[in-house]
Structures are given as C-alpha cells and as structure tokens.
Design an enzyme around this catalytic site. Structure first.
Site, PDB file in Angstrom:
ATOM      1  CB  VAL A  52     -27.719   1.369 -37.106  1.00 45.70           C
ATOM      2  CG1 VAL A  52     -28.043   0.095 -36.344  1.00 45.70           C
ATOM      3  CG2 VAL A  52     -27.012   1.065 -38.417  1.00 45.70           C
ATOM      4  CE1 TYR A  53     -26.417   3.643 -42.501  1.00 42.86           C
ATOM      5  CE2 TYR A  53     -28.004   4.323 -44.154  1.00 42.86           C
ATOM      6  CZ  TYR A  53     -26.835   3.660 -43.813  1.00 42.86           C
ATOM      7  OH  TYR A  53     -26.103   3.018 -44.783  1.00 42.86           O
ATOM      8  CB  VAL A  54     -29.672   9.438 -37.521  1.00 47.83           C
ATOM      9  CG1 VAL A  54     -29.805  10.618 -36.550  1.00 47.83           C
ATOM     10  CG2 VAL A  54     -28.824   9.872 -38.713  1.00 47.83           C
TER      11      VAL A  54
END
Length: 321
Positions: A52-54
């Site tokens: 889910v990072y960026v």
C-alpha cells in the site's frame, strides 16, 4: 555494516534497514536509486516496503532498481500485506484469498519470483488466525516467500500467532519504537523475546522529531510540512517529546555527533532489536543514518536517555509484591 540474525531464524540482515514508504511520491525514482546504491555500498541489505505504500508505486520503483541497478542477491526484500488496497473482495484484510492476491500483486510490481520477508501489516480480528497463517504457509510452500513476519501486533496477538502449532514460524515483528514511543516494552518486546522473534522498529527517529528539526518550527521541506505526512509527524510534537529531544541534543553535543545518530544508536542497541527501519528523503538524510553505524552510546548517556524517556509500568507487566 554489522549483520544480525532475524530472531531465531537463519536469515541475516544488516542492523539498519532502508524504508521506502515515500518512494514514488516524495522520493522520486532517481533519488531512490541514489539511496539504494548508497545503502548497499555501506553494507546495508534489508529494504522494506509494502503493497500500500504510494498505492503500490514504492514496490514498482524498488522492482525496477533490483532489475537493473543493484543485484537482487545483495538485498533482503521485505514487503507487507493486509492493509486495504481497494474495495474489492480481495482488496485487503487477512483472509486467505486476500493475502494470496496481495502477494501476487506485490511480486508483479516488484518483478520478482519471491520475497525474502513477507509481513502481515496488521491484525485482522474478522478472520480466524488459522486461516491467515494458512495463507502464509501456502506462500512459503509455494516458494514465493522465504520468511514470515508481522507488523503492529499487540503483545497478546504476537504471542498467539507465534504459539499456534503447525504453521510457518514468525521470525520478526515490525513496530514503532523510539525514545518517543516505548510502549512496546510493556508486552510486545517481552513476547518477542520469549518466542525468539526479532524486533524491526519503524519510525526509530520519532517520525523525524528526534533529529531536532522541529525544535524551532516546521521546515518547509520536511514531512511535517507535507500534505501527506503532517498528521503523522504531529503526534510526536508534544511537551514530553520536547524534553526528550533536548536531552538527545545535549548528548549529541557532548559526543560531537548529531541528534539523529544518538537517537538511532539508542534504539538500534535495545534488547531484541535487529534492525531499525529508517526512511530518507535524500542522500544527505541517509548519510546521517549511516553515520550512526560507528556510534556506541556510553552507559551514562544511555542511562540518562532511558530515564528522560521512561514510560509507566504497572500491574500486570510488573507483578504485585
């Protein structure tokens, strides 16, 4: 850089990890390349990301760098799943279907056939733990995951997952831990020690506050001034934090080093800690973290920092007498 075993496993990682939470947004691909090269040239091996990072861009950037810039076999790739990616039936959570779908997405974005450390990003109370761990087992048996960890688990959750028989061992837990956030010392750290699980602290610099950059305001180029991360930083801008930051700055002056190095050395050498995960916006910030590799805090300074940042313990962490 010193290498440490991750918990009781045979996996060895550098005692500093490189976080990639901002890669693909605040940290562009060119800067990420410079960071990864500098980190690996210094002996760093552990690189941490998440699906889910960026919105997955962090994994994509890392994957491109591993394909052409830094050899894959020089990096221990750690990623995570469980957090909500989309509104579909398999878009988040710790069900077997959602986890295996998340892993396939991570491998696709990373352009890898396996990850070295796959971490459950959060506890999911809506899914039986046996089902969650069965997905981890399937990933390991299928050769797509080498080792399993968790993240942001409470002490009882960590102990329950570690003790459930017949499943892939949990070798690490990634948790917030710094001079400003010592809550894991009540139950998480003891549970990890009991089960032979290594601690991977995130935000070891107190979300940047322990560097001292916010003592006189909010720098325009800091996370505290960012639309995405202002609230993230604000949680640690308290009166208590100000006292701790002052103590760190005083220690740094006495040692002829930076507050960053003092704060990082403190958490790096706490019992059970394997590798703090540091994020860096640019090469200068990363150089500051790498400089802490040569610093060992004198016992008197460590004791003073322990004292100023101490948290309350009581029953049942400390038994009645």
């Amino acid at each position: 850089m010193e290498q440490r075993h991750l918990g009781r496993s045979g996996l060895r990682v550098s005692r500093l990890g490189l976080g990639t939470m901002t890669w693909g947004r605040d940290t562009d691909a060119e800067t990420a390349e410079a960071l990864l090269i500098a980190f690996t040239e210094a002996g760093g091996t552990l690189v941490d990301t998440a699906d889910v990072y960026v919105e997955g861009e962090s994994e994509r950037v890392l994957g491109r760098l591993l394909a052409g810039i830094v050899p894959r076999d020089q990096v221990v790739v750690a990623t995570k799943a469980v957090a909500r990616r989309d509104d579909g039936p398999f878009g988040g959570g710790a069900s077997r279907g959602a986890l295996l779908a998340a892993l396939e997405g991570s491998l696709r974005r990373l352009d890898l056939d396996h990850v070295d450390l796959w971490q459950l990003h959060a506890w999911d109370a809506t899914v039986p733990l046996e089902e969650t761990l069965s997905a981890v087992d399937a990933a390991v048996t299928g050769g797509k995951v080498r080792y399993a960890g968790v993240s942001n688990y409470a002490g009882w959750q960590l102990g329950t997952a570690a003790a459930l028989p017949g499943h892939t061992p949990i070798v690490s837990t990634q948790v917030e831990y710094s001079l400003l956030e010592r809550g894991i010392e009540r139950e998480v750290a003891p549970a990890a020690e009991h089960h032979g699980i290594g601690l991977l602290p995130w935000a070891p610099l107190g979300r940047g506050v322990l560097t001292g950059k916010y003592r006189n305001g909010t720098p325009a180029d800091s996370r505290g001034a960012s639309t995405h991360y202002a609230g993230y930083v604000e949680q640690h801008r308290t009166d208590r934090a100000a006292r701790i930051v002052q103590a760190v700055a005083t220690a740094a002056d006495g040692l002829g080093t930076s507050p960053l190095s003092v704060a990082l050395a403190w958490v790096r050498d706490r019992p059970g800690v394997v590798a703090p995960i540091v994020g860096a916006r640019d090469a200068t910030q990363l150089a500051g973290s790498l400089a802490a590799e040569t610093l060992t805090l004198p016992p008197a300074i460590r004791a003073a920092l322990d004292d100023v940042s101490a948290i309350d313990f009581g029953y049942p962490e400390r038994p009645l007498v």
